[in-house]
Design a protein around this motif. Structure first.
Motif, mmCIF file in Angstrom:
data_model
loop_
_atom_site.group_PDB
_atom_site.id
_atom_site.type_symbol
_atom_site.label_atom_id
_atom_site.label_comp_id
_atom_site.label_asym_id
_atom_site.label_seq_id
_atom_site.Cartn_x
_atom_site.Cartn_y
_atom_site.Cartn_z
ATOM 1 N N LYS A 170 10.014 82.072 126.191
ATOM 2 C CA LYS A 170 11.973 82.170 125.929
ATOM 3 C C LYS A 170 11.998 83.579 124.828
ATOM 4 O O LYS A 170 11.414 84.549 124.465
ATOM 5 N N GLU A 174 16.815 86.697 123.191
ATOM 6 C CA GLU A 174 16.785 85.180 122.238
ATOM 7 C C GLU A 174 16.161 84.513 121.733
ATOM 8 O O GLU A 174 15.711 83.177 120.550
ATOM 9 N N CYS A 175 14.937 85.029 121.237
ATOM 10 C CA CYS A 175 14.342 84.970 120.038
ATOM 11 C C CYS A 175 14.058 84.679 118.539
ATOM 12 O O CYS A 175 15.523 85.403 118.014
ATOM 13 N N GLU A 180 8.294 84.387 116.911
ATOM 14 C CA GLU A 180 8.283 83.635 117.887
ATOM 15 C C GLU A 180 8.892 85.346 118.960
ATOM 16 O O GLU A 180 8.023 84.976 119.916
ATOM 17 N N ASN A 186 4.593 82.042 123.571
ATOM 18 C CA ASN A 186 5.485 82.395 124.024
ATOM 19 C C ASN A 186 5.458 83.213 125.330
ATOM 20 O O ASN A 186 6.535 84.287 125.327
ATOM 21 N N TYR A 243 6.998 76.649 123.848
ATOM 22 C CA TYR A 243 8.617 77.206 124.389
ATOM 23 C C TYR A 243 8.535 77.182 125.617
ATOM 24 O O TYR A 243 9.032 77.461 126.435
ATOM 25 N N TRP A 246 11.405 75.235 126.295
ATOM 26 C CA TRP A 246 12.594 75.946 126.572
ATOM 27 C C TRP A 246 12.471 76.152 127.637
ATOM 28 O O TRP A 246 14.044 76.347 128.483
ATOM 29 N N HIS A 247 11.741 77.397 128.645
ATOM 30 C CA HIS A 247 11.851 77.848 129.498
ATOM 31 C C HIS A 247 12.605 77.251 131.002
ATOM 32 O O HIS A 247 13.711 77.566 131.401
ATOM 33 N N ARG A 250 15.960 76.037 131.038
ATOM 34 C CA ARG A 250 16.400 77.183 131.342
ATOM 35 C C ARG A 250 16.300 76.936 132.924
ATOM 36 O O ARG A 250 17.127 77.030 133.875
#
Length: 255
Positions: A170, A174-175, A180, A186, A243, A246-247, A250
């Motif tokens: 992340k 954008e953390c 984070e 992360n 994390y 999240w990646h 995207r």
């Protein structure tokens, strides 16, 4: 524990990241440090010592088990036979205690305050302070990942430090907060070619650690990019997965 054993244990602590002795009793020594919040209780036995950690972070013992599983007696107790073994265990525990949350965040805030204080009045501004925070944070994050991954790429095992990059899953911008941004989970320590692709969401990893490649990468380009079938993370913990999800979301948007 005789005085010689006690002195040798205290020296092992002092030389390997536990420089303070909180107490020294007839059978045990409690070691601590000003650089992190973990403590180690070292108890003398007939043929070696037990080391029980009181960690500042719940994941410390889990990470120690990765390297010292054969020495584990219980969930948080390790048995070592020699001073060299004790030194290795304490050294790894101390370095991880500084790299894992939340000690890295505390160290980062102290380093930022020192760097900002050193700025001249002419240079000081909100924009400059923001750049200082990002520079210091990225340095601290890299140091933390180098420690956590033992100075080797999380995928290839390459140990050429100059070729390794600290890759956020992340991104910094954008953390939600510094916790984070500085979280060792992360992201991953990656060799430069994998870092460039991971940073641009052209590769990612599934929940088992297997490398995923974007359809934007042609099969003919993969060998030249250093990517081959079966590449996987050396290990993956549950703390990484939030994390990584999240990646991967995207990554899938662009894939």
């Amino acid at each position: 524990m005789n005085p010689l054993q006690c002195a040798l244990i205290e020296k092992a602590g002092h030389d390997n990241g536990f420089e303070h002795v909180l107490s020294s009793a007839s059978d045990s020594v409690i070691l601590a440090s000003a650089r992190h919040r973990s403590q180690a209780v070292v108890t003398a036995l007939g043929d070696g010592v037990d080391v029980c950690f009181q960690p500042a972070t719940s994941v410390l013992v889990m990470e120690l088990l990765r390297s010292f599983q054969s020495w584990a007696k219980a969930d948080d107790v390790f048995f070592v036979l020699t001073l060299a073994d004790l030194a290795a265990l304490l050294r790894r525990a101390a370095s991880l205690s500084q790299a894992l949350p939340n000690q890295a965040v505390c160290d980062y805030h102290a380093a930022v305050a020192q760097a900002v204080k050193a700025l001249s009045d002419e240079c000081r501004s909100t924009e400059v302070e923001s750049l200082v925070r990002q520079r210091v944070g990225q340095e601290r994050y890299r140091d933390a990942l180098l420690t956590y991954w033992g100075g080797a790429c999380a995928v290839t095992g390459v140990t050429v430090t100059e070729a390794l990059r600290a890759s956020h899953a992340k991104p910094w911008a954008e953390c939600a907060d510094d916790v984070e941004r500085l979280d060792s989970f992360n992201g991953f320590l990656l060799v430069a070619n994998l870092d460039a692709l991971f940073d641009r969401f052209l590769i990612s990893f599934d929940d088992a650690g297997h490398l995923l490649t974007s359809t934007r990468l042609s099969q003919s380009d993969l060998p030249g990019l250093g990517i081959h079938s079966g590449m996987t993370l050396r290990w993956l913990t549950s703390e990484h997965r939030h994390y990584l999800q999240w990646h991967r979301e995207r990554f899938l948007l662009g894939a």
